[in-house]
Motif scaffolding. Sequence first.
Motif, PDB file in Angstrom:
ATOM      1  N   MET A   1      10.634 -12.435  11.411  1.00 32.29           N
ATOM      2  CA  MET A   1       9.559 -12.014  12.313  1.00 32.29           C
ATOM      3  C   MET A   1       8.303 -11.691  11.512  1.00 32.29           C
ATOM      4  SD  MET A   1       9.539  -8.859  15.075  1.00 32.29           S
ATOM      5  CE  MET A   1      10.639  -9.701  16.207  1.00 32.29           C
ATOM      6  N   ILE A   2       7.168 -12.172  11.985  1.00 30.78           N
ATOM      7  CA  ILE A   2       5.882 -11.858  11.366  1.00 30.78           C
ATOM      8  C   ILE A   2       5.588 -10.379  11.585  1.00 30.78           C
ATOM      9  CG2 ILE A   2       3.393 -12.264  11.475  1.00 30.78           C
ATOM     10  CD1 ILE A   2       4.013 -15.121  12.364  1.00 30.78           C
ATOM     11  N   THR A   3       5.082  -9.726  10.529  1.00 32.16           N
ATOM     12  CA  THR A   3       4.766  -8.301  10.600  1.00 32.16           C
ATOM     13  C   THR A   3       3.273  -8.091  10.363  1.00 32.16           C
ATOM     14  OG1 THR A   3       6.953  -7.711   9.765  1.00 32.16           O
ATOM     15  CG2 THR A   3       5.254  -6.032   9.623  1.00 32.16           C
ATOM     16  N   ALA A   4       2.667  -7.285  11.225  1.00 34.66           N
ATOM     17  CA  ALA A   4       1.228  -7.032  11.129  1.00 34.66           C
ATOM     18  C   ALA A   4       0.949  -5.538  11.111  1.00 34.66           C
ATOM     19  CB  ALA A   4       0.496  -7.671  12.297  1.00 34.66           C
ATOM     20  N   LEU A   5      -0.119  -5.159  10.431  1.00 33.11           N
ATOM     21  CA  LEU A   5      -0.643  -3.798  10.470  1.00 33.11           C
ATOM     22  C   LEU A   5      -2.076  -3.876  10.970  1.00 33.11           C
ATOM     23  CD1 LEU A   5      -0.898  -0.747   9.808  1.00 33.11           C
ATOM     24  CD2 LEU A   5      -1.475  -1.422   7.459  1.00 33.11           C
ATOM     25  N   VAL A  26       5.158 -10.873  17.442  1.00 36.96           N
ATOM     26  CA  VAL A  26       4.839 -10.270  16.149  1.00 36.96           C
ATOM     27  C   VAL A  26       5.263  -8.799  16.167  1.00 36.96           C
ATOM     28  CG1 VAL A  26       2.964  -9.659  14.555  1.00 36.96           C
ATOM     29  CG2 VAL A  26       2.905 -11.844  15.792  1.00 36.96           C
ATOM     30  N   PHE A  27       5.871  -8.334  15.079  1.00 31.27           N
ATOM     31  CA  PHE A  27       6.157  -6.904  14.945  1.00 31.27           C
ATOM     32  C   PHE A  27       4.881  -6.236  14.453  1.00 31.27           C
ATOM     33  CE2 PHE A  27       7.392  -2.950  13.113  1.00 31.27           C
ATOM     34  CZ  PHE A  27       8.491  -2.529  13.856  1.00 31.27           C
ATOM     35  N   VAL A  28       4.394  -5.258  15.211  1.00 31.01           N
ATOM     36  CA  VAL A  28       3.084  -4.671  14.921  1.00 31.01           C
ATOM     37  C   VAL A  28       3.198  -3.189  14.586  1.00 31.01           C
ATOM     38  CG1 VAL A  28       0.717  -4.386  15.710  1.00 31.01           C
ATOM     39  CG2 VAL A  28       2.088  -6.282  16.599  1.00 31.01           C
ATOM     40  N   TYR A  29       2.621  -2.831  13.452  1.00 28.76           N
ATOM     41  CA  TYR A  29       2.422  -1.421  13.126  1.00 28.76           C
ATOM     42  C   TYR A  29       1.069  -1.006  13.694  1.00 28.76           C
ATOM     43  CZ  TYR A  29       6.432  -1.208   9.991  1.00 28.76           C
ATOM     44  OH  TYR A  29       7.707  -1.201   9.481  1.00 28.76           O
ATOM     45  N   SER A  75       9.397  -0.097   2.645  1.00 25.71           N
ATOM     46  CA  SER A  75      10.805   0.271   2.773  1.00 25.71           C
ATOM     47  C   SER A  75      11.449  -0.333   4.017  1.00 25.71           C
ATOM     48  CB  SER A  75      10.943   1.795   2.804  1.00 25.71           C
ATOM     49  OG  SER A  75      10.364   2.343   3.979  1.00 25.71           O
ATOM     50  N   GLU A  76      10.647  -0.519   5.053  1.00 20.53           N
ATOM     51  CA  GLU A  76      11.192  -1.030   6.317  1.00 20.53           C
ATOM     52  C   GLU A  76      11.157  -2.551   6.415  1.00 20.53           C
ATOM     53  OE1 GLU A  76      10.039   2.874   9.083  1.00 20.53           O
ATOM     54  OE2 GLU A  76       9.029   0.956   9.411  1.00 20.53           O
ATOM     55  N   GLN A  77      10.150  -3.169   5.802  1.00 22.38           N
ATOM     56  CA  GLN A  77       9.960  -4.611   5.969  1.00 22.38           C
ATOM     57  C   GLN A  77      10.045  -5.409   4.668  1.00 22.38           C
ATOM     58  OE1 GLN A  77       9.755  -5.817   9.008  1.00 22.38           O
ATOM     59  NE2 GLN A  77       9.460  -3.881  10.083  1.00 22.38           N
ATOM     60  N   LEU A 126       2.202  -6.130  -0.934  1.00 28.29           N
ATOM     61  CA  LEU A 126       3.101  -6.535   0.152  1.00 28.29           C
ATOM     62  C   LEU A 126       2.663  -7.846   0.784  1.00 28.29           C
ATOM     63  CD1 LEU A 126       3.886  -3.176   2.006  1.00 28.29           C
ATOM     64  CD2 LEU A 126       5.090  -4.280   0.120  1.00 28.29           C
ATOM     65  N   LEU A 127       1.366  -8.061   0.879  1.00 29.15           N
ATOM     66  CA  LEU A 127       0.851  -9.306   1.442  1.00 29.15           C
ATOM     67  C   LEU A 127       1.202 -10.504   0.560  1.00 29.15           C
ATOM     68  CD1 LEU A 127      -2.569  -7.896   2.608  1.00 29.15           C
ATOM     69  CD2 LEU A 127      -0.946  -9.037   4.128  1.00 29.15           C
ATOM     70  N   LYS A 128       1.215 -10.296  -0.740  1.00 27.98           N
ATOM     71  CA  LYS A 128       1.548 -11.386  -1.654  1.00 27.98           C
ATOM     72  C   LYS A 128       3.008 -11.814  -1.546  1.00 27.98           C
ATOM     73  CE  LYS A 128      -2.082 -10.510  -5.062  1.00 27.98           C
ATOM     74  NZ  LYS A 128      -2.428 -10.065  -6.441  1.00 27.98           N
ATOM     75  N   LYS A 129       3.834 -11.005  -0.909  1.00 27.01           N
ATOM     76  CA  LYS A 129       5.235 -11.362  -0.688  1.00 27.01           C
ATOM     77  C   LYS A 129       5.425 -12.192   0.579  1.00 27.01           C
ATOM     78  CE  LYS A 129       6.984  -7.275  -3.114  1.00 27.01           C
ATOM     79  NZ  LYS A 129       7.789  -6.022  -2.999  1.00 27.01           N
ATOM     80  N   SER A 130       4.350 -12.374   1.326  1.00 29.94           N
ATOM     81  CA  SER A 130       4.407 -13.164   2.558  1.00 29.94           C
ATOM     82  C   SER A 130       4.202 -14.642   2.253  1.00 29.94           C
ATOM     83  CB  SER A 130       3.319 -12.689   3.533  1.00 29.94           C
ATOM     84  OG  SER A 130       3.194 -13.572   4.630  1.00 29.94           O
ATOM     85  N   ASP A 131       4.800 -15.495   3.051  1.00 24.12           N
ATOM     86  CA  ASP A 131       4.593 -16.937   2.900  1.00 24.12           C
ATOM     87  C   ASP A 131       3.227 -17.365   3.420  1.00 24.12           C
ATOM     88  OD1 ASP A 131       7.142 -17.304   1.821  1.00 24.12           O
ATOM     89  OD2 ASP A 131       8.044 -17.582   3.802  1.00 24.12           O
ATOM     90  N   ARG A 132       2.677 -16.592   4.332  1.00 17.68           N
ATOM     91  CA  ARG A 132       1.403 -16.955   4.950  1.00 17.68           C
ATOM     92  C   ARG A 132       0.578 -15.692   5.203  1.00 17.68           C
ATOM     93  NH1 ARG A 132       1.894 -21.107   9.832  1.00 17.68           N
ATOM     94  NH2 ARG A 132       2.437 -22.479   8.094  1.00 17.68           N
ATOM     95  N   PRO A 133       0.083 -15.051   4.145  1.00 16.15           N
ATOM     96  CA  PRO A 133      -0.644 -13.791   4.314  1.00 16.15           C
ATOM     97  C   PRO A 133      -2.036 -13.982   4.907  1.00 16.15           C
ATOM     98  CG  PRO A 133      -0.669 -14.474   2.018  1.00 16.15           C
ATOM     99  CD  PRO A 133       0.218 -15.439   2.733  1.00 16.15           C
ATOM    100  N   ARG A 134      -2.396 -13.053   5.779  1.00 20.38           N
ATOM    101  CA  ARG A 134      -3.692 -13.102   6.441  1.00 20.38           C
ATOM    102  C   ARG A 134      -4.356 -11.729   6.384  1.00 20.38           C
ATOM    103  NH1 ARG A 134      -2.403 -17.547   5.790  1.00 20.38           N
ATOM    104  NH2 ARG A 134      -2.196 -19.264   7.294  1.00 20.38           N
ATOM    105  N   ILE A 135      -5.649 -11.715   6.037  1.00 23.16           N
ATOM    106  CA  ILE A 135      -6.445 -10.494   6.075  1.00 23.16           C
ATOM    107  C   ILE A 135      -7.657 -10.765   6.956  1.00 23.16           C
ATOM    108  CG2 ILE A 135      -7.796  -8.808   4.774  1.00 23.16           C
ATOM    109  CD1 ILE A 135      -6.093  -9.482   2.321  1.00 23.16           C
TER     110      ILE A 135
END
Length: 245
Positions: A1-5, A26-29, A75-77, A126-135
């Motif tokens: 699941m994609i995770t967003a803050l 999307v799982f959203v914080y 810790s969670e994701q 943490l974003l660098k651990k994503s396959d498709r990071p977006r800012i």
Amino acid sequence: MITALITGANRSIGLETVKQLSKKGVFVYLGSRDLSKGEAVVKDLNEKGFQNIKAIQIDSTKPDIILAAKNKIESEQGKLDILINNAGISGTYPQTTSDVKIMEVREVFDTNFFGVISVTKAFLELLKKSDRPRISNITSGLGSLTLHSDPTWKYYNFKAISYVTSKAALNSFTIILAFELKDLNFKVNAIDPGYTATDFNHHSGPGSVESAASFIIKHTLTDDHAPTGQFFSNDIEDDSGISPW
């Protein structure tokens, strides 16, 4: 699941963006300076059928709170896919050089500029651990120096030294950050949701929060061929949506 803050997400455009991302799976914080307010919003959303949303305390002007939020998500994701730097303030008025207090300018920059840098730096790992990071840095058309220099622009007469300069600085940071990350799979863009009716402007804007959030998501949930280092605006009336810097 994609995770967003999403920072500043307990109301207005940020909240609507949370809702629309949730509907897309999307799982959203939901970032809020006051955790209790954020949790109350999430409770209400859950009662309305929204899922995969969790409140998290984050204040872009408080390094210790930013670090705690980063550690919690890690810790969670274990990673973060999307960071939407939405938190912002307008400052007090009038905002003319002769009338503004320098501390008021600093206060706006602390949130709109330095705060965005602080949050982004904290979450890059943490974003660098994503396959498709977006800012996505949520900006304003008022941050366009080109448009502010055009007397024919419809908002030409609105000049506010604290807010306008903070958003112009944020746009510059977006360009630099996109360049620094260009060899990775990041997409880093400045996104102006347009002049939207919110508490931020006493509901004077003609746009809706639904349209604003949809525009943000359109330029955040992008594929590998999407542009990076761009300035998109919901107030630009052509198919590109690209605003001049």
